[in-house]
Design an enzyme around this catalytic site. Structure first.
Site, PDB file in Angstrom:
ATOM      1  N   LEU A  91      46.161  91.734  24.976  1.00  0.00           N
ATOM      2  CA  LEU A  91      45.054  92.497  25.541  1.00  0.00           C
ATOM      3  C   LEU A  91      44.383  93.329  24.442  1.00  0.00           C
ATOM      4  O   LEU A  91      45.032  93.749  23.491  1.00  0.00           O
ATOM      5  CB  LEU A  91      45.568  93.432  26.642  1.00  0.00           C
ATOM      6  CG  LEU A  91      46.284  92.767  27.816  1.00  0.00           C
ATOM      7  CD1 LEU A  91      46.801  93.845  28.769  1.00  0.00           C
ATOM      8  CD2 LEU A  91      45.363  91.805  28.552  1.00  0.00           C
TER       9      LEU A  91
ATOM     10  N   HIS B 122      58.872  89.887  30.505  1.00  0.00           N
ATOM     11  CA  HIS B 122      59.216  89.153  29.277  1.00  0.00           C
ATOM     12  C   HIS B 122      60.596  88.527  29.478  1.00  0.00           C
ATOM     13  O   HIS B 122      61.513  89.202  29.976  1.00  0.00           O
ATOM     14  CB  HIS B 122      59.212  90.099  28.067  1.00  0.00           C
ATOM     15  CG  HIS B 122      59.546  89.408  26.788  1.00  0.00           C
ATOM     16  ND1 HIS B 122      58.642  88.605  26.121  1.00  0.00           N
ATOM     17  CD2 HIS B 122      60.702  89.359  26.085  1.00  0.00           C
ATOM     18  CE1 HIS B 122      59.232  88.111  25.038  1.00  0.00           C
ATOM     19  NE2 HIS B 122      60.479  88.556  24.994  1.00  0.00           N
TER      20      HIS B 122
END
Ligand code: GRF
Length: 205
Positions: free
Chosen positions: A92, A108
């Site tokens: 991002l 994750h």
């Protein structure tokens, strides 16, 4: 809480969130699913549920910055309050992270701070885990900050690494706990039960 989900692939994590919103476990609504990949099956999952689903074509933008600005625009137009990265394989922009600081959650497939950081995604994570010979792996849900996989940790769950594990068998086992802790973290956020004390995340269960 209006939730925006960013995906790049199959969307099994997205599906868990969709299911947990539908059964009332998550007090929120998914207002938008946005993918950087046209063929992400997660878009099909969203459309099937009548959820706004957009493929944002990176080729239509000249820079990463503009691409991220376009995503921010889509999210602002829908008053998104929580951004969930569910298998989203792009970084991002700084502006995006600043704009939604404290309101971006990522999953994750390892126990951060091990086997994470740029380049560590998907099968690469599990391959390195097997190569290293650790006895446990797992999944981590964390807030997104300016770094890669470096934000405050919200939830983790471990899995055993077995002697005869392959990348595939380990990935499956980790994916299973991802599907447990991501919706759990989204629920706690929507219920206002997540406290941030510096880097420490306290969940008021
Ligand atoms: C999986 O490898 C998962 O570990 C990671 O993103 C990948 C895709 O997950 N979080 P999904 O099936 O698209 O949710």
């Amino acid at each position: 809480v209006k939730i925006g989900v960013l995906i790049s692939g199959g969307g099994t994590n997205l599906q868990c969130i969709i299911d947990k919103v539908k059964n009332g476990y998550i007090n929120g609504e998914i207002s938008l699913v946005l993918s950087n990949k046209k063929d992400a099956y997660g878009l099909v999952r969203a459309k099937r549920e009548g959820i706004d689903a957009i493929w944002m074509d990176r080729k239509k933008y000249s820079t990463e910055e503009e691409y991220n600005d376009a995503i921010i625009e889509e999210f602002k137009n829908r008053d998104i309050e929580l951004v969930v990265l569910a298998g989203y394989l792009k970084v991002l922009s700084k502006k995006f992270v600043t704009e939604y600081k404290g309101r971006i959650i990522n999953i994750h497939p390892s126990l951060i701070p091990s086997f994470c950081g740029s380049g560590y995604y998907g099968e690469r994570v599990h391959r390195e885990v097997l190569k290293y010979g650790v006895k446990f792996s797992g999944a981590t849900v964390h807030f997104v900050d300016e770094g890669t996989d470096t934000g405050p940790i919200i939830l983790q769950r471990i899995v055993q690494v077995k002697d005869d594990d392959t990348v595939e068998s380990l990935k499956e086992r980790v994916l299973k706990v991802e599907h447990e802790i991501l919706p759990e973290a989204v629920k706690y956020f929507c219920d206002g039960k997540i406290l941030l004390d510096g880097r420490k995340v306290i969940i008021m269960r």
